[in-house]
Design a protein around this motif. Structure first.
Motif, mmCIF file in Angstrom:
data_model
loop_
_atom_site.group_PDB
_atom_site.id
_atom_site.type_symbol
_atom_site.label_atom_id
_atom_site.label_comp_id
_atom_site.label_asym_id
_atom_site.label_seq_id
_atom_site.Cartn_x
_atom_site.Cartn_y
_atom_site.Cartn_z
ATOM 1 N N GLU A 24 34.166 36.365 54.981
ATOM 2 C CA GLU A 24 33.900 35.851 53.661
ATOM 3 C C GLU A 24 32.764 36.492 52.836
ATOM 4 O O GLU A 24 31.599 36.471 53.331
ATOM 5 C CB GLU A 24 34.466 34.241 53.109
ATOM 6 C CG GLU A 24 34.658 34.280 51.781
ATOM 7 C CD GLU A 24 35.390 32.785 51.951
ATOM 8 O OE1 GLU A 24 35.904 32.763 50.418
ATOM 9 O OE2 GLU A 24 35.057 32.447 52.381
ATOM 10 N N ARG A 25 33.203 37.447 51.495
ATOM 11 C CA ARG A 25 32.424 37.488 51.268
ATOM 12 C C ARG A 25 32.180 36.893 49.261
ATOM 13 O O ARG A 25 33.048 36.482 48.822
ATOM 14 C CB ARG A 25 32.826 38.996 50.474
ATOM 15 C CG ARG A 25 32.220 40.463 51.503
ATOM 16 C CD ARG A 25 32.431 41.207 50.829
ATOM 17 N NE ARG A 25 34.104 42.013 50.237
ATOM 18 C CZ ARG A 25 34.202 41.306 49.375
ATOM 19 N NH1 ARG A 25 33.198 41.930 48.141
ATOM 20 N NH2 ARG A 25 35.515 42.541 48.586
ATOM 21 N N PRO A 82 35.595 47.429 52.104
ATOM 22 C CA PRO A 82 34.958 46.470 51.476
ATOM 23 C C PRO A 82 33.480 46.285 52.636
ATOM 24 O O PRO A 82 34.299 45.933 53.165
ATOM 25 C CB PRO A 82 35.161 44.831 50.471
ATOM 26 C CG PRO A 82 36.146 45.532 50.910
ATOM 27 C CD PRO A 82 36.978 45.851 51.563
ATOM 28 N N ALA A 83 32.402 46.136 52.081
ATOM 29 C CA ALA A 83 32.026 45.623 53.181
ATOM 30 C C ALA A 83 30.274 45.338 52.447
ATOM 31 O O ALA A 83 30.297 45.652 51.279
ATOM 32 C CB ALA A 83 32.007 46.882 53.999
ATOM 33 N N HIS A 131 29.001 39.144 44.162
ATOM 34 C CA HIS A 131 27.262 39.719 44.651
ATOM 35 C C HIS A 131 27.854 40.776 45.229
ATOM 36 O O HIS A 131 28.723 41.978 45.760
ATOM 37 C CB HIS A 131 27.374 39.367 46.362
ATOM 38 C CG HIS A 131 26.637 37.861 46.594
ATOM 39 N ND1 HIS A 131 26.117 37.201 47.362
ATOM 40 C CD2 HIS A 131 25.879 36.926 45.278
ATOM 41 C CE1 HIS A 131 25.454 35.844 47.094
ATOM 42 N NE2 HIS A 131 25.831 36.057 45.421
ATOM 43 N N TRP A 132 27.122 42.508 44.717
ATOM 44 C CA TRP A 132 27.695 43.567 44.938
ATOM 45 C C TRP A 132 28.012 43.636 46.680
ATOM 46 O O TRP A 132 27.050 43.429 47.611
ATOM 47 C CB TRP A 132 25.773 44.505 44.804
ATOM 48 C CG TRP A 132 25.384 44.126 43.479
ATOM 49 C CD1 TRP A 132 25.760 44.216 42.230
ATOM 50 C CD2 TRP A 132 24.548 45.036 42.421
ATOM 51 N NE1 TRP A 132 25.130 43.685 41.462
ATOM 52 C CE2 TRP A 132 24.799 44.888 41.033
ATOM 53 C CE3 TRP A 132 23.386 46.131 43.489
ATOM 54 C CZ2 TRP A 132 23.453 45.308 40.075
ATOM 55 C CZ3 TRP A 132 22.665 46.149 42.135
ATOM 56 C CH2 TRP A 132 22.722 46.527 41.656
ATOM 57 N N ASP A 135 40.886 36.818 47.602
ATOM 58 C CA ASP A 135 39.836 36.943 49.043
ATOM 59 C C ASP A 135 39.384 38.067 49.501
ATOM 60 O O ASP A 135 40.052 39.280 49.396
ATOM 61 C CB ASP A 135 41.525 36.346 50.098
ATOM 62 C CG ASP A 135 42.316 35.824 50.329
ATOM 63 O OD1 ASP A 135 42.222 34.866 50.157
ATOM 64 O OD2 ASP A 135 43.598 35.566 50.392
ATOM 65 N N TYR A 136 38.507 37.182 49.429
ATOM 66 C CA TYR A 136 36.763 38.837 49.768
ATOM 67 C C TYR A 136 36.004 38.808 51.029
ATOM 68 O O TYR A 136 35.710 37.648 50.896
ATOM 69 C CB TYR A 136 35.746 38.318 47.961
ATOM 70 C CG TYR A 136 36.706 38.449 46.809
ATOM 71 C CD1 TYR A 136 37.738 38.849 46.383
ATOM 72 C CD2 TYR A 136 36.842 37.109 46.246
ATOM 73 C CE1 TYR A 136 38.105 39.314 45.340
ATOM 74 C CE2 TYR A 136 37.765 36.536 45.029
ATOM 75 C CZ TYR A 136 38.272 38.192 44.437
ATOM 76 O OH TYR A 136 39.002 37.565 43.219
ATOM 77 N N TYR A 137 36.031 39.783 51.794
ATOM 78 C CA TYR A 137 35.833 39.839 52.950
ATOM 79 C C TYR A 137 35.674 40.817 53.321
ATOM 80 O O TYR A 137 35.599 42.197 52.585
ATOM 81 C CB TYR A 137 37.139 39.366 53.867
ATOM 82 C CG TYR A 137 37.983 37.894 54.117
ATOM 83 C CD1 TYR A 137 37.286 36.837 55.161
ATOM 84 C CD2 TYR A 137 38.857 37.514 53.630
ATOM 85 C CE1 TYR A 137 37.797 35.911 55.059
ATOM 86 C CE2 TYR A 137 39.146 35.949 53.624
ATOM 87 C CZ TYR A 137 38.486 35.318 54.137
ATOM 88 O OH TYR A 137 39.580 34.222 53.955
ATOM 89 N N CYS A 138 34.311 41.731 53.930
ATOM 90 C CA CYS A 138 33.777 42.001 54.197
ATOM 91 C C CYS A 138 34.690 42.286 55.473
ATOM 92 O O CYS A 138 35.078 42.129 56.304
ATOM 93 C CB CYS A 138 32.430 41.865 55.021
ATOM 94 S SG CYS A 138 31.958 43.436 55.907
#
Length: 582
Positions: free
Chosen positions: A500-501, A516-517, A505-506, A491-494
């Motif tokens: 979602e991220r 993270p952002a 990506h950097w 699960d990747y979120y800003c």
């Protein structure tokens, strides 16, 4: 002398010894000056003498089965694809020889092309072979069907290759002239070399440009691109003049004062090193003093990055310059442009901002500018030259300029600017493809990325110039630019926008808070714009302040629409302008 011409059967065409008006020729479209035929009763039927006297029937070696009949292509065909010339593959709306039974067409000029050709790229005359036959051009390596041949050397070449390339060219990004060669024996045989302009492999079994002194290899089209080469005639240069070009000293160009500041005060430190404590910089009307205080949420007026010590500040204005920006050269050359660039405090345009020709981002800081070409580089992009070592990738990255859009592996964003390869590429930080299906763009467009020879990693200038560390509003810890997934949760979120991220990506990351952002959420939509500063314009009596966004969305004084973000505001007149409306 009158003639009855097939194009105009109502009246004869009358011979004129000299046509003074320059009317367009009905047969070829070019202006008529000199001997001509025309209809004295109708307008428009002007012909060069040579065009009017073309034979109506022609037996041509490319189509020996049937005679070809001269006709007006623009009147006969509605389908341009159906009527294209078999030699030039074009539809030109001019007189054409055709066989209607076989759908075979030749423009009249293509039908009478010379049988031999003298070319700069070969030592012997080349003979046109009037026969359709598949062949591979010995210069460009691509297939064709109407070769020019040197029987003595068994050398086949396209007509366009024979007439387009030069024996020697001078690339902007290299000190020595490059020589045309199609002999792989001149190049070391260890590895397949890479083009130094587009950073893609060169097939040395065919033609390429080469500098033997530096083992510098470049594709034919990359070297011939007008944005990559200097506009000089190398064939007319002596060796001494060529060496002068290589050793050109920018200091000798006196068109701009090269000094960027005047020293007002100097202190001598304990180690005996002189420290400039007060200066007068060309970009600001007041003196600037050296400071080492930490300034939160302040930006440098040169590079538009967060201020950090050491820097110079103005006691009267919200004006700051890093020490490194003070030391920028006033003039410099850059591999992305063929002319000398001059450092300006503001872009020479109405908005005092510019779009950087490397990263495509709007900026209102210093610009390295070529006013002749309307070319601008922001400070960060101007520091990237032929190669870059970046913490986000293990290998050295090389500047690639192409006519194909490419994708950044950091953000997956399509690069929309100058470049020198002929393939779509992805930035490895974002994995964005520069142009779908490697679609070729117009010749006027060029794109650039930084590419890795080893692993096809590509990085656009926007991602290459992301700050390695930054702060976000009132967050107590700094954020670090990160290149890998911080966990394996799936699960990747800003944590700012809560969207979602893409884990490939950097992103920016606060390790202390596991926060993270997205880069845009941290840096904002306009990271290279310094908001809050005041600018004076010829069209308004008072200074205007650049506003990023407000809660009340004031109405634009010109168009009446609400100003939601990035607009100019005059506090004295109590009105606002969109940038494009001002």
């Amino acid at each position: 002398m009158d003639i009855q011409h097939f194009c105009h059967d109502q009246h004869p065409l009358v011979f004129n010894k000299f046509e003074r008006r320059g009317s367009p020729c009905w047969a070829c479209g070019k202006l008529v000056f000199g001997p001509s035929y025309s209809c004295i009763k109708c307008t428009g039927y002007y012909h060069h003498k040579s065009c009017a006297e073309l034979p109506r029937e022609l037996q041509h070696p490319l189509h020996p089965k049937h005679p070809l009949i001269l006709f007006d292509e623009s009147k006969f065909y509605e389908d341009e694809e159906y009527s294209k010339c078999k030699v030039c593959k074009e539809y030109r709306e001019e007189y054409t020889y055709g066989c209607f039974r076989c759908n075979f067409n030749l423009h009249n000029k293509c039908a009478y092309l010379p049988l031999t050709l003298e070319s700069e790229v070969h030592d012997h005359p080349l003979t046109r072979i009037w026969k359709f036959m598949k062949f591979t051009c010995d210069l460009c390596g691509k297939e064709g069907d109407l070769p020019f041949l040197c029987a003595q050397c068994n050398f086949c070449i396209h007509k366009t290759c024979a007439s387009s390339y030069l024996r020697r060219v001078k690339a902007v990004r290299h000190n020595h002239p490059l020589h045309l060669t199609y002999s792989s024996l001149e190049v070391p045989q260890s590895d397949s070399p890479f083009c130094q302009l587009c950073v893609r492999k060169v097939d040395i079994d065919y033609g390429f440009y080469y500098c033997s002194s530096c083992d510098y290899v470049a594709h034919l089209d990359c070297s011939m691109d007008e944005r990559n080469r200097e506009d000089i005639n190398l064939l007319e240069l002596t060796d001494g003049e060529s060496n002068e070009l290589e050793n050109e000293d920018l200091e000798l160009d006196g068109s701009v004062d090269l000094a960027t500041y005047i020293v007002k005060k100097i202190n001598v430190g304990e180690d005996g090193i002189e420290i400039l404590t007060e200066i007068k910089h060309f970009s600001h009307e007041h003196d600037l003093k050296l400071s080492d205080e930490v300034e939160n949420n302040k930006k440098c007026d040169g590079c538009v990055r967060a201020i950090f010590p050491p820097f110079y500040r103005c006691a009267k204005c919200n004006f700051f310059l890093h020490k490194s920006c003070i030391e920028l050269p006033r003039k410099k050359r850059h591999p992305l442009h063929q002319h000398l660039l001059t450092l300006l405090a503001k872009a020479p345009c109405w908005s005092k901002s510019f779009e950087c020709d490397a990263c495509d981002q709007l900026c209102n800081g210093f610009t390295y500018c070529c006013e002749e070409c309307d070319f601008d580089l922001d400070v960060q992009c101007s520091l990237i030259l032929e190669s870059l070592s970046h913490k986000g990738h293990e290998h050295l990255l090389h500047l690639s300029t192409t006519s194909y859009a490419q994708n950044c592996s950091s953000c997956d964003y399509e690069s929309f600017h100058l470049s020198t390869t002929s393939y779509a590429q992805n930035c490895s930080s974002c994995d964005s493809e520069s142009f779908q299906d490697s679609e070729r763009l117009q010749d006027s467009e060029r794109f650039q990325v930084l590419r890795c020879i080893t692993c096809e990693f590509a990085l656009d200038f926007k991602c290459a110039t992301l700050p390695l560390t930054t702060r976000y509003k009132q967050h107590e810890h700094p954020f670090t630019l990160s290149y890998a997934v911080e966990d394996d949760s799936g699960d990747y979120y800003c944590d700012i926008c809560e969207e979602e991220r893409d884990p490939k990506h950097w992103f920016y990351y606060c390790a202390d808070c596991s926060y993270p952002a997205h880069p845009e959420c941290i840096l904002g939509k306009y990271p290279n714009i310094k908001f809050g500063g005041a600018c004076t314009f010829d069209g308004h009596p008072h200074p205007l302040t650049i506003i990023e966004k407000t809660k009340d969305h004031p109405e634009c004084h010109r168009c009446g629409e609400p100003c939601k973000e990035f607009f100019y505001q005059c506090a004295m007149c109590n009105f606002s302008f969109h940038i494009n409306c001002f």
